[in-house]
Design a protein around this motif. Structure first.
Motif, PDB file in Angstrom:
ATOM      1  N   LEU A 161       0.820  -1.200   0.000  1.00 12.02           N
ATOM      2  CA  LEU A 161       0.000   0.000   0.000  1.00 12.02           C
ATOM      3  C   LEU A 161       0.861   1.261   0.000  1.00 12.02           C
ATOM      4  N   GLY A 162       0.425   2.248  -0.770  1.00  8.53           N
ATOM      5  CA  GLY A 162       1.065   3.545  -0.737  1.00  8.53           C
ATOM      6  C   GLY A 162       2.428   3.627  -1.387  1.00  8.53           C
ATOM      7  N   LYS A 163       2.797   2.645  -2.192  1.00 13.80           N
ATOM      8  CA  LYS A 163       4.123   2.625  -2.809  1.00 13.80           C
ATOM      9  C   LYS A 163       4.001   2.466  -4.326  1.00 13.80           C
ATOM     10  N   THR A 164       3.198   3.323  -4.927  1.00 11.63           N
ATOM     11  CA  THR A 164       2.921   3.211  -6.363  1.00 11.63           C
ATOM     12  C   THR A 164       4.191   3.310  -7.195  1.00 11.63           C
ATOM     13  N   PHE A 165       5.064   4.259  -6.875  1.00 11.13           N
ATOM     14  CA  PHE A 165       6.256   4.464  -7.699  1.00 11.13           C
ATOM     15  C   PHE A 165       7.160   3.244  -7.687  1.00 11.13           C
ATOM     16  N   VAL A 166       7.333   2.631  -6.514  1.00 11.05           N
ATOM     17  CA  VAL A 166       8.194   1.450  -6.421  1.00 11.05           C
ATOM     18  C   VAL A 166       7.575   0.278  -7.177  1.00 11.05           C
ATOM     19  N   VAL A 167       6.266   0.118  -7.077  1.00  6.32           N
ATOM     20  CA  VAL A 167       5.587  -0.943  -7.814  1.00  6.32           C
ATOM     21  C   VAL A 167       5.764  -0.736  -9.315  1.00  6.32           C
ATOM     22  N   ARG A 168       5.631   0.506  -9.760  1.00  7.91           N
ATOM     23  CA  ARG A 168       5.835   0.803 -11.174  1.00  7.91           C
ATOM     24  C   ARG A 168       7.261   0.475 -11.599  1.00  7.91           C
ATOM     25  N   LEU A 169       8.216   0.758 -10.742  1.00 11.11           N
ATOM     26  CA  LEU A 169       9.607   0.431 -11.058  1.00 11.11           C
ATOM     27  C   LEU A 169       9.788  -1.075 -11.270  1.00 11.11           C
ATOM     28  N   GLY A 170       9.095  -1.873 -10.464  1.00  4.83           N
ATOM     29  CA  GLY A 170       9.192  -3.316 -10.623  1.00  4.83           C
ATOM     30  C   GLY A 170       8.723  -3.782 -11.989  1.00  4.83           C
ATOM     31  N   PHE A 171       7.610  -3.242 -12.444  1.00  6.80           N
ATOM     32  CA  PHE A 171       7.101  -3.649 -13.753  1.00  6.80           C
ATOM     33  C   PHE A 171       7.878  -2.991 -14.893  1.00  6.80           C
ATOM     34  N   ILE A 172       8.461  -1.829 -14.640  1.00 12.65           N
ATOM     35  CA  ILE A 172       9.343  -1.237 -15.656  1.00 12.65           C
ATOM     36  C   ILE A 172      10.536  -2.149 -15.888  1.00 12.65           C
ATOM     37  N   ALA A 173      11.092  -2.699 -14.814  1.00 11.45           N
ATOM     38  CA  ALA A 173      12.201  -3.642 -14.960  1.00 11.45           C
ATOM     39  C   ALA A 173      11.767  -4.883 -15.734  1.00 11.45           C
ATOM     40  N   LEU A 174      10.563  -5.367 -15.463  1.00 10.91           N
ATOM     41  CA  LEU A 174      10.068  -6.567 -16.137  1.00 10.91           C
ATOM     42  C   LEU A 174       9.951  -6.352 -17.639  1.00 10.91           C
ATOM     43  N   PHE A 175       9.275  -5.279 -18.047  1.00 12.78           N
ATOM     44  CA  PHE A 175       9.042  -5.052 -19.475  1.00 12.78           C
ATOM     45  C   PHE A 175      10.274  -4.494 -20.191  1.00 12.78           C
ATOM     46  N   SER A 176      11.269  -4.049 -19.412  1.00  8.76           N
ATOM     47  CA  SER A 176      12.531  -3.617 -20.010  1.00  8.76           C
ATOM     48  C   SER A 176      13.509  -4.780 -20.115  1.00  8.76           C
ATOM     49  N   GLU A 177      13.049  -5.976 -19.722  1.00 11.09           N
ATOM     50  CA  GLU A 177      13.870  -7.189 -19.764  1.00 11.09           C
ATOM     51  C   GLU A 177      15.119  -7.035 -18.900  1.00 11.09           C
ATOM     52  N   GLY A 178      14.907  -6.442 -17.729  1.00 12.05           N
ATOM     53  CA  GLY A 178      16.002  -6.239 -16.790  1.00 12.05           C
ATOM     54  C   GLY A 178      15.694  -6.868 -15.448  1.00 12.05           C
ATOM     55  N   HIS A 179      16.551  -6.570 -14.485  1.00 11.60           N
ATOM     56  CA  HIS A 179      16.428  -7.149 -13.146  1.00 11.60           C
ATOM     57  C   HIS A 179      16.379  -6.031 -12.112  1.00 11.60           C
ATOM     58  N   LEU A 180      15.781  -6.334 -10.973  1.00  7.22           N
ATOM     59  CA  LEU A 180      15.515  -5.324  -9.942  1.00  7.22           C
ATOM     60  C   LEU A 180      16.204  -5.707  -8.640  1.00  7.22           C
ATOM     61  N   LEU A 181      16.895  -4.738  -8.041  1.00  6.49           N
ATOM     62  CA  LEU A 181      17.520  -4.923  -6.731  1.00  6.49           C
ATOM     63  C   LEU A 181      16.795  -4.037  -5.727  1.00  6.49           C
ATOM     64  N   LEU A 182      16.251  -4.662  -4.676  1.00  4.43           N
ATOM     65  CA  LEU A 182      15.547  -3.940  -3.622  1.00  4.43           C
ATOM     66  C   LEU A 182      16.420  -3.937  -2.372  1.00  4.43           C
ATOM     67  N   GLU A 183      16.823  -2.758  -1.942  1.00  2.00           N
ATOM     68  CA  GLU A 183      17.635  -2.634  -0.733  1.00  2.00           C
ATOM     69  C   GLU A 183      16.912  -1.757   0.259  1.00  2.00           C
ATOM     70  N   ASP A 184      16.584  -2.327   1.393  1.00  2.00           N
ATOM     71  CA  ASP A 184      15.862  -1.554   2.410  1.00  2.00           C
ATOM     72  C   ASP A 184      15.931  -2.297   3.738  1.00  2.00           C
ATOM     73  N   PHE A 185      15.423  -1.646   4.758  1.00  2.00           N
ATOM     74  CA  PHE A 185      15.440  -2.224   6.090  1.00  2.00           C
ATOM     75  C   PHE A 185      14.447  -3.390   6.181  1.00  2.00           C
ATOM     76  N   PRO A 186      14.627  -4.277   7.155  1.00  2.00           N
ATOM     77  CA  PRO A 186      13.689  -5.394   7.315  1.00  2.00           C
ATOM     78  C   PRO A 186      12.275  -4.902   7.589  1.00  2.00           C
ATOM     79  N   GLY A 187      11.292  -5.640   7.061  1.00  2.00           N
ATOM     80  CA  GLY A 187       9.896  -5.345   7.357  1.00  2.00           C
ATOM     81  C   GLY A 187       9.267  -4.272   6.503  1.00  2.00           C
ATOM     82  N   THR A 188       9.925  -3.872   5.409  1.00  2.00           N
ATOM     83  CA  THR A 188       9.353  -2.832   4.555  1.00  2.00           C
ATOM     84  C   THR A 188       8.579  -3.410   3.373  1.00  2.00           C
ATOM     85  N   GLY A 189       8.605  -4.729   3.202  1.00  2.00           N
ATOM     86  CA  GLY A 189       7.786  -5.352   2.165  1.00  2.00           C
ATOM     87  C   GLY A 189       8.540  -5.750   0.912  1.00  2.00           C
TER      88      GLY A 189
END
Length: 323
Positions: free
Chosen positions: A27-55
């Motif tokens: 919830l409330g993370k539209t831009f990050v969700v969009r980044l995930g699908f941008i990576a998918l359709f760009s035929e690339g890979h996504l690295l998520l770096e954040d603190f524990p428990g952020t989803g």
């Protein structure tokens, strides 16, 4: 052949349904969700770096569920071996030949959880297939499924016993993002649904794996004006001459930015790239590719702040040619 306005509108509608589905989980993370699908359709890979428990894991799982394809999760640990990822050849006594047993990397979406906890040799095994799209075991090559996307997660804390990804391997990721904590309103909504575990929420599939491949091919036809390429080139060159930077963005990084910008343009319902597409994605695509001078890091300079400053100093094109 260039994407038509009608095709861009259709892609925009599909992209919106994918994002809406995953937002049920994050919830409330539209831009990050969009980044995930941008990576998918760009035929690339996504690295998520954040603190524990952020989803981070929930986001990766939801993206996988939104596709009617295969997905696997690999929990990286210090004792994980390369063969645990790629697969191994086992001798079959009945046939008198070696039989290849596919590893979990053979899936459309692979979640590499806490990638920095595995040894460099194991990390390299995954990053090799990310770049090549195939696995070679005992001299025999095995192509992975299409589409193929790796979503890797790592925590910036608890670094004891971890192996930091080298800069050359970070360069294999098209995008790097941080989710961050939700705002107050989103936190309240999450607490209202506290009786339902995140693992129990299933995101309905919107498109098939075959459709992802077709849409990714369509995205490649989005028009990029020569002035946009010139803008990206000037921006990348500026990272190499910045005094705080020891190693700037490579040509691979410039290509990655253009590829991602094409997807963002189509996701916005346009069949052409505009300078704002470049600006929106510059940090996510370029920041993790910079190697900063140690003194600059000691002074608190970050790669993100450098990209932000260079965007201010590098003038974007003011007009474009007709498509």
């Amino acid at each position: 052949m260039t994407m038509t306005p009608e095709q861009a509108s259709s892609f925009h509608e599909t992209f919106g349904r994918l994002v809406s589905g995953v937002e049920q989980v994050l919830l409330g993370k539209t831009f990050v969700v969009r980044l995930g699908f941008i990576a998918l359709f760009s035929e690339g890979h996504l690295l998520l770096e954040d603190f524990p428990g952020t989803g981070k894991t929930s986001l990766a799982r939801a993206i996988a569920q939104s596709l009617d394809g295969s997905s696997n999760r690999i929990q990286f640990t210090p004792d994980l071996l390369p063969g645990d990822i790629t697969g191994v050849s086992i001798y079959d006594q009945r046939s008198g030949a070696f039989d290849f047993h596919h590893g979990p990397v053979f899936a459309n979406v692979v979640l590499a959880d806490e990638i920095n906890r595995a040894s460099p040799k194991t990390q390299a095994a995954l990053l090799e297939v990310m770049e090549e799209g195939r696995v070679t075991v005992d001299g025999e090559t095995h192509p992975v499924d299409a589409p193929f996307m790796v979503i890797a997660t790592q925590n910036p804390i608890e670094q004891a016993g971890t192996y930091r990804l080298p800069e050359a391997q970070l360069d294999r990721f098209l995008l790097k993002a941080s989710i961050g904590y939700p705002d107050h309103a989103s936190t309240v909504r999450i607490l209202e649904g506290a009786g339902v575990r995140a693992h129990d929420t299933v995101v309905p599939a919107v498109i098939t794996a075959k459709e992802v491949v077709e849409l990714a091919a369509l995205v490649r036809t989005v028009h990029v004006d020569p002035s946009i390429n010139d803008y990206v080139s000037r921006l990348v060159e500026a990272t190499r001459s910045a005094v705080e930077v020891r190693l700037g963005v490579s040509v691979r990084g410039a290509l990655a930015l253009v590829r991602a910008a094409k997807t963002l343009a189509a996701a916005s319902g346009r069949h052409y790239v505009v300078p704002d597409d470049i600006k929106s994605l510059a940090e996510a695509v370029l920041a993790h590719r910079l190697v900063l001078d140690p003194e600059a890091e000691f002074d608190g300079v970050t790669a993100s702040s450098i990209i932000a400053q260079l965007l201010l100093e590098t003038p974007p094109p003011s007009d474009r040619q007709a498509v």
